[in-house]
Design an enzyme around this catalytic site. Structure first.
Site, mmCIF file in Angstrom:
data_model
loop_
_atom_site.group_PDB
_atom_site.id
_atom_site.type_symbol
_atom_site.label_atom_id
_atom_site.label_comp_id
_atom_site.label_asym_id
_atom_site.label_seq_id
_atom_site.Cartn_x
_atom_site.Cartn_y
_atom_site.Cartn_z
ATOM 1 N N GLU A 211 2.245 -1.835 17.175
ATOM 2 C CA GLU A 211 1.864 -2.629 15.995
ATOM 3 C C GLU A 211 2.443 -4.042 16.082
ATOM 4 O O GLU A 211 1.887 -4.981 15.512
ATOM 5 C CB GLU A 211 2.331 -1.943 14.698
ATOM 6 C CG GLU A 211 1.813 -0.522 14.506
ATOM 7 C CD GLU A 211 0.412 -0.441 13.890
ATOM 8 O OE1 GLU A 211 -0.246 -1.486 13.712
ATOM 9 O OE2 GLU A 211 -0.023 0.701 13.593
ATOM 10 N N HIS B 223 -8.279 5.592 15.008
ATOM 11 C CA HIS B 223 -8.452 6.672 14.025
ATOM 12 C C HIS B 223 -9.363 7.782 14.558
ATOM 13 O O HIS B 223 -9.146 8.960 14.268
ATOM 14 C CB HIS B 223 -9.005 6.132 12.706
ATOM 15 C CG HIS B 223 -7.956 5.445 11.875
ATOM 16 N ND1 HIS B 223 -8.255 4.493 10.938
ATOM 17 C CD2 HIS B 223 -6.618 5.585 11.858
ATOM 18 C CE1 HIS B 223 -7.135 4.066 10.375
ATOM 19 N NE2 HIS B 223 -6.120 4.712 10.920
ATOM 20 N N GLU C 218 -7.152 -6.314 0.333
ATOM 21 C CA GLU C 218 -7.963 -6.040 1.513
ATOM 22 C C GLU C 218 -9.459 -6.219 1.301
ATOM 23 O O GLU C 218 -10.228 -5.265 1.266
ATOM 24 C CB GLU C 218 -7.694 -4.619 2.039
ATOM 25 C CG GLU C 218 -8.337 -4.419 3.408
ATOM 26 C CD GLU C 218 -7.787 -3.211 4.149
ATOM 27 O OE1 GLU C 218 -6.677 -2.780 3.857
ATOM 28 O OE2 GLU C 218 -8.495 -2.740 5.040
ATOM 29 N N HIS D 293 0.437 7.651 15.884
ATOM 30 C CA HIS D 293 -0.440 6.595 15.373
ATOM 31 C C HIS D 293 -0.381 5.334 16.254
ATOM 32 O O HIS D 293 -1.414 4.806 16.666
ATOM 33 C CB HIS D 293 -0.063 6.260 13.930
ATOM 34 C CG HIS D 293 -0.791 5.080 13.389
ATOM 35 N ND1 HIS D 293 -2.129 5.126 13.058
ATOM 36 C CD2 HIS D 293 -0.394 3.802 13.149
ATOM 37 C CE1 HIS D 293 -2.523 3.928 12.640
ATOM 38 N NE2 HIS D 293 -1.482 3.117 12.677
ATOM 39 N N LYS E 47 2.151 -10.389 8.777
ATOM 40 C CA LYS E 47 1.583 -9.474 7.792
ATOM 41 C C LYS E 47 1.683 -10.058 6.381
ATOM 42 O O LYS E 47 0.725 -10.010 5.608
ATOM 43 C CB LYS E 47 2.251 -8.100 7.846
ATOM 44 C CG LYS E 47 1.627 -7.153 6.802
ATOM 45 C CD LYS E 47 1.609 -5.712 7.153
ATOM 46 C CE LYS E 47 0.803 -4.934 6.095
ATOM 47 N NZ LYS E 47 0.901 -3.501 6.217
ATOM 48 N N LYS F 31 0.869 -1.189 0.000
ATOM 49 C CA LYS F 31 0.000 0.000 0.000
ATOM 50 C C LYS F 31 0.897 1.228 0.000
ATOM 51 O O LYS F 31 1.768 1.376 0.855
ATOM 52 C CB LYS F 31 -0.851 0.043 1.270
ATOM 53 C CG LYS F 31 -2.062 -0.834 1.242
ATOM 54 C CD LYS F 31 -2.975 -0.351 2.356
ATOM 55 C CE LYS F 31 -3.928 -1.399 2.817
ATOM 56 N NZ LYS F 31 -4.686 -0.934 3.989
ATOM 57 N N HIS G 3 -7.648 -0.047 15.273
ATOM 58 C CA HIS G 3 -7.535 1.111 14.376
ATOM 59 C C HIS G 3 -8.832 1.897 14.222
ATOM 60 O O HIS G 3 -8.787 3.082 13.915
ATOM 61 C CB HIS G 3 -7.001 0.681 13.011
ATOM 62 C CG HIS G 3 -5.514 0.430 13.007
ATOM 63 N ND1 HIS G 3 -4.922 -0.538 13.795
ATOM 64 C CD2 HIS G 3 -4.499 1.027 12.335
ATOM 65 C CE1 HIS G 3 -3.611 -0.518 13.584
ATOM 66 N NE2 HIS G 3 -3.326 0.420 12.714
ATOM 67 N N ARG H 142 -7.367 -9.394 5.588
ATOM 68 C CA ARG H 142 -6.476 -8.263 5.825
ATOM 69 C C ARG H 142 -7.123 -7.271 6.792
ATOM 70 O O ARG H 142 -6.423 -6.511 7.470
ATOM 71 C CB ARG H 142 -6.100 -7.592 4.487
ATOM 72 C CG ARG H 142 -4.948 -6.611 4.614
ATOM 73 C CD ARG H 142 -4.298 -6.287 3.262
ATOM 74 N NE ARG H 142 -3.269 -5.270 3.448
ATOM 75 C CZ ARG H 142 -2.367 -4.929 2.534
ATOM 76 N NH1 ARG H 142 -2.343 -5.539 1.367
ATOM 77 N NH2 ARG H 142 -1.473 -3.993 2.785
ATOM 78 N N ASN I 286 -6.547 -4.282 11.153
ATOM 79 C CA ASN I 286 -7.073 -3.018 11.680
ATOM 80 C C ASN I 286 -7.472 -3.106 13.140
ATOM 81 O O ASN I 286 -8.123 -2.193 13.664
ATOM 82 C CB ASN I 286 -8.265 -2.554 10.840
ATOM 83 C CG ASN I 286 -7.837 -2.161 9.443
ATOM 84 O OD1 ASN I 286 -6.769 -1.577 9.260
ATOM 85 N ND2 ASN I 286 -8.638 -2.509 8.459
HETATM 86 N N1 LIG Z 1 1.493 1.708 3.664
HETATM 87 C C1 LIG Z 1 1.048 1.102 4.736
HETATM 88 O O1 LIG Z 1 0.603 -0.048 4.685
HETATM 89 C C2 LIG Z 1 1.100 1.818 6.040
HETATM 90 C C3 LIG Z 1 0.864 1.113 7.219
HETATM 91 C C4 LIG Z 1 0.978 1.797 8.417
HETATM 92 C C5 LIG Z 1 1.325 3.136 8.430
HETATM 93 N N2 LIG Z 1 1.541 3.788 7.264
HETATM 94 C C6 LIG Z 1 1.936 5.209 7.264
HETATM 95 O O2 LIG Z 1 3.205 5.308 7.880
HETATM 96 C C7 LIG Z 1 3.338 6.620 8.413
HETATM 97 C C8 LIG Z 1 3.896 6.503 9.804
HETATM 98 O O3 LIG Z 1 5.161 5.870 9.740
HETATM 99 P P1 LIG Z 1 6.290 6.146 10.820
HETATM 100 O O4 LIG Z 1 5.738 5.974 12.159
HETATM 101 O O5 LIG Z 1 7.467 5.366 10.408
HETATM 102 O O6 LIG Z 1 6.501 7.732 10.663
HETATM 103 P P2 LIG Z 1 7.668 8.649 10.048
HETATM 104 O O7 LIG Z 1 8.098 8.158 8.726
HETATM 105 O O8 LIG Z 1 7.152 10.031 10.139
HETATM 106 O O9 LIG Z 1 8.851 8.454 11.094
HETATM 107 C C9 LIG Z 1 8.703 8.920 12.406
HETATM 108 C C10 LIG Z 1 9.793 9.938 12.759
HETATM 109 O O10 LIG Z 1 11.040 9.256 12.935
HETATM 110 C C11 LIG Z 1 12.033 9.820 12.084
HETATM 111 N N3 LIG Z 1 12.921 8.694 11.762
HETATM 112 C C12 LIG Z 1 12.653 7.639 10.961
HETATM 113 N N4 LIG Z 1 13.625 6.719 11.049
HETATM 114 C C13 LIG Z 1 14.545 7.199 11.899
HETATM 115 C C14 LIG Z 1 15.781 6.706 12.407
HETATM 116 N N5 LIG Z 1 16.211 5.462 12.107
HETATM 117 N N6 LIG Z 1 16.493 7.486 13.246
HETATM 118 C C15 LIG Z 1 16.024 8.722 13.598
HETATM 119 N N7 LIG Z 1 14.851 9.234 13.197
HETATM 120 C C16 LIG Z 1 14.124 8.474 12.347
HETATM 121 C C17 LIG Z 1 11.278 10.431 10.960
HETATM 122 O O11 LIG Z 1 12.015 11.449 10.328
HETATM 123 C C18 LIG Z 1 10.046 10.976 11.679
HETATM 124 O O12 LIG Z 1 10.369 12.195 12.306
HETATM 125 C C19 LIG Z 1 1.971 7.267 8.370
HETATM 126 O O13 LIG Z 1 1.938 8.204 7.336
HETATM 127 C C20 LIG Z 1 1.054 6.104 8.055
HETATM 128 O O14 LIG Z 1 -0.094 6.489 7.333
HETATM 129 C C21 LIG Z 1 1.449 3.157 6.084
HETATM 130 ZN ZN LIG Z 2 -1.392 1.093 12.180
#
Ligand SMILES: NC(=O)c1ccc[n+]([C@@H]2O[C@H](COP(=O)([O-])OP(=O)(O)OC[C@H]3O[C@@H](n4cnc5c(N)ncnc54)[C@H](O)[C@@H]3O)[C@@H](O)[C@H]2O)c1
Ligand SMILES: [Zn+2]
Length: 376
Positions: free
Chosen positions: A193, A260, A245, A274, A235, A151, A256, A249, A253
């Site tokens: 998660e 949300h 989904e 999140h 997953k 996704k 969630h 799948r 959620n």
């Molecule tokens: N595609 C999917 O199936 C799916 C599933 C769940 C979530 N998401 C999406 O993922 C996003 C959330 O992901 P996230 O929690 O990784 O957020 P993010 O990518 O914003 O990372 C969180 C923070 O950590 C920092 N960061 C990342 N890796 C780091 C590292 N190794 N060292 C230091 N800083 C680091 C980033 O710059 C950011 O400030 C949301 O937009 C959500 O919608 C997508």
């Molecule tokens: Zn999630």
């Protein structure tokens, strides 16, 4: 899912016919990323997309690994944060990619958390009608969730993740050492998660987590590897059965629907991450299951206790919720994009490791649960 969890690195194959790909999990994989990439690149050219928090720690090591494997590379560093996942940043990213002369043989490499993975994957899905991409997730959330499953997308004015495409990566490289630079709060949020997979379908994993969670959070490489491998297996298993989904799948959620609603009220910002929203949501889902007589009360207590012990929020107490009401939260749930035909789908549980999906939940019971949570 074809898996070799004992090999070095651990290798899991997400089985999707011609679009099958491997997930590699281990400590220190970034140093060998060039070798792993060489096995999947159409041509030895990549553009690395990362963000301003990740680049200072992990971009140079990746570039050195690419040089060592004679892979040509360029890098694009995005602004860190959820606000980057929008149309204007996508337009900017696509413009830069085309400006650098990407062609059908170029592979995009997403080095970062879910934000970088989602926007880079979506750019890969639409540039030149689709080019290859590889995920190198650097948050725990991205390693166990967003980098697997295909996704991709961005947020719209109307809501989160409303614009996107299914576009599977060619490879996922989860280097657990990259988590050493992640903020502890982000690590904990991602851990929610991980717990989710145990709660959905794997009581043995939940029991292992109850013993080993602090090792994961404190940087123990073996514990991290086991947690990421088990989560990705769970997953990948669901994704290979239900890529788009429709059925199983949906279990992913868990927590969630409630989560949300809380994120919508807190504005998807720093007040509530999140994973933190999901932690509260999972506690509410188990509490609701217990109240409905579906799940032993002891299991609901165990879920709450485990998350609370780790410092994750388990109720609404820490949030500014004076202006909230059960009705407002219910209305967010009813407008969740996963709602089909007006009734929100809930993921409930018959116990830890026994989640199921239902759209037949008495709204009165949900309202009472939320009223109690708001009053607590
Ligand atoms: N595609 C999917 O199936 C799916 C599933 C769940 C979530 N998401 C999406 O993922 C996003 C959330 O992901 P996230 O929690 O990784 O957020 P993010 O990518 O914003 O990372 C969180 C923070 O950590 C920092 N960061 C990342 N890796 C780091 C590292 N190794 N060292 C230091 N800083 C680091 C980033 O710059 C950011 O400030 C949301 O937009 C959500 O919608 C997508
Ligand atoms: Zn999630």
């Amino acid at each position: 899912v074809n898996a070799d969890p004992q090999s070095e690195p651990a290798r899991l194959e997400v089985g999707l016919g011609a679009r099958s790909y491997d997930i590699l999990v281990g400590a220190g994989l970034l140093a060998d990323a060039g070798t792993y990439l060489s096995g999947v690149l159409a041509a030895p050219r990549v553009v690395v997309v990362t963000d301003g928090n990740v680049a200072p720690h992990h971009l140079a090591p990746l570039e050195a690994a690419l040089d060592a494997a004679a892979i040509q590379h360029a890098a694009i560093v995005l602004e860190a944060g959820e606000q980057t996942k929008d149309f204007s940043h996508l337009q900017d990213l696509v413009g830069k990619l085309l400006g650098q002369g990407v062609d059908r043989g170029t592979t995009l490499v997403a080095l970062g958390g879910g934000v970088v993975g989602d926007i880079t994957g979506f750019a890969a899905a639409i540039v030149l009608r689709g080019i290859d991409f590889v995920q190198i997730p650097t948050t725990l959330l991205a390693q166990v969730d967003s980098s697997v499953g295909g996704k991709t997308g961005i947020n719209a004015e109307n809501g989160k993740n409303l614009v996107g495409a299914f576009h599977q990566p060619k490879l996922v490289i989860a280097d657990t050492e990259t988590l050493n630079t992640l903020a502890p709060r982000e690590l904990r949020a991602g851990y929610a998660e991980v717990v989710k997979y145990g709660l959905i379908g794997d009581r043995v994993f939940f029991d292992w987590l109850a013993e080993n969670a602090s090792r994961i959070l404190n940087g123990d490489a073996d514990a991290r590897r086991h947690a990421v491998v088990t989560s990705c297996l769970a997953k990948a298993d669901v994704v290979s059965e239900d890529e788009h989904e429709h059925g199983r799948r949906a279990l992913l959620n868990l927590g969630h629907t409630f989560g949300h609603a809380l994120e919508a009220e807190t504005g998807f910002g720093d007040e509530l991450l999140h994973g933190e929203a999901v932690a509260i949501g999972m506690v509410l889902a188990f509490e609701l299951s217990a109240r409905l007589g579906l799940c032993p009360e002891a299991d609901a207590v165990a879920v709450r206790g485990h998350l609370q012990d780790l410092g994750l929020p388990v109720g609404l107490g820490g949030l500014k919720h004076d202006a909230w009401s059960a009705e407002i939260l219910l209305s967010h749930m009813a407008s969740d994009k996963k709602v089909r035909g007006g009734k929100p789908t809930f993921i409930l549980a018959r116990g830890i490791g026994a989640a199921f999906s239902t759209d037949d939940v008495d709204t009165g019971a949900v309202r009472a649960l939320l009223e109690d949570a708001l009053a607590a």
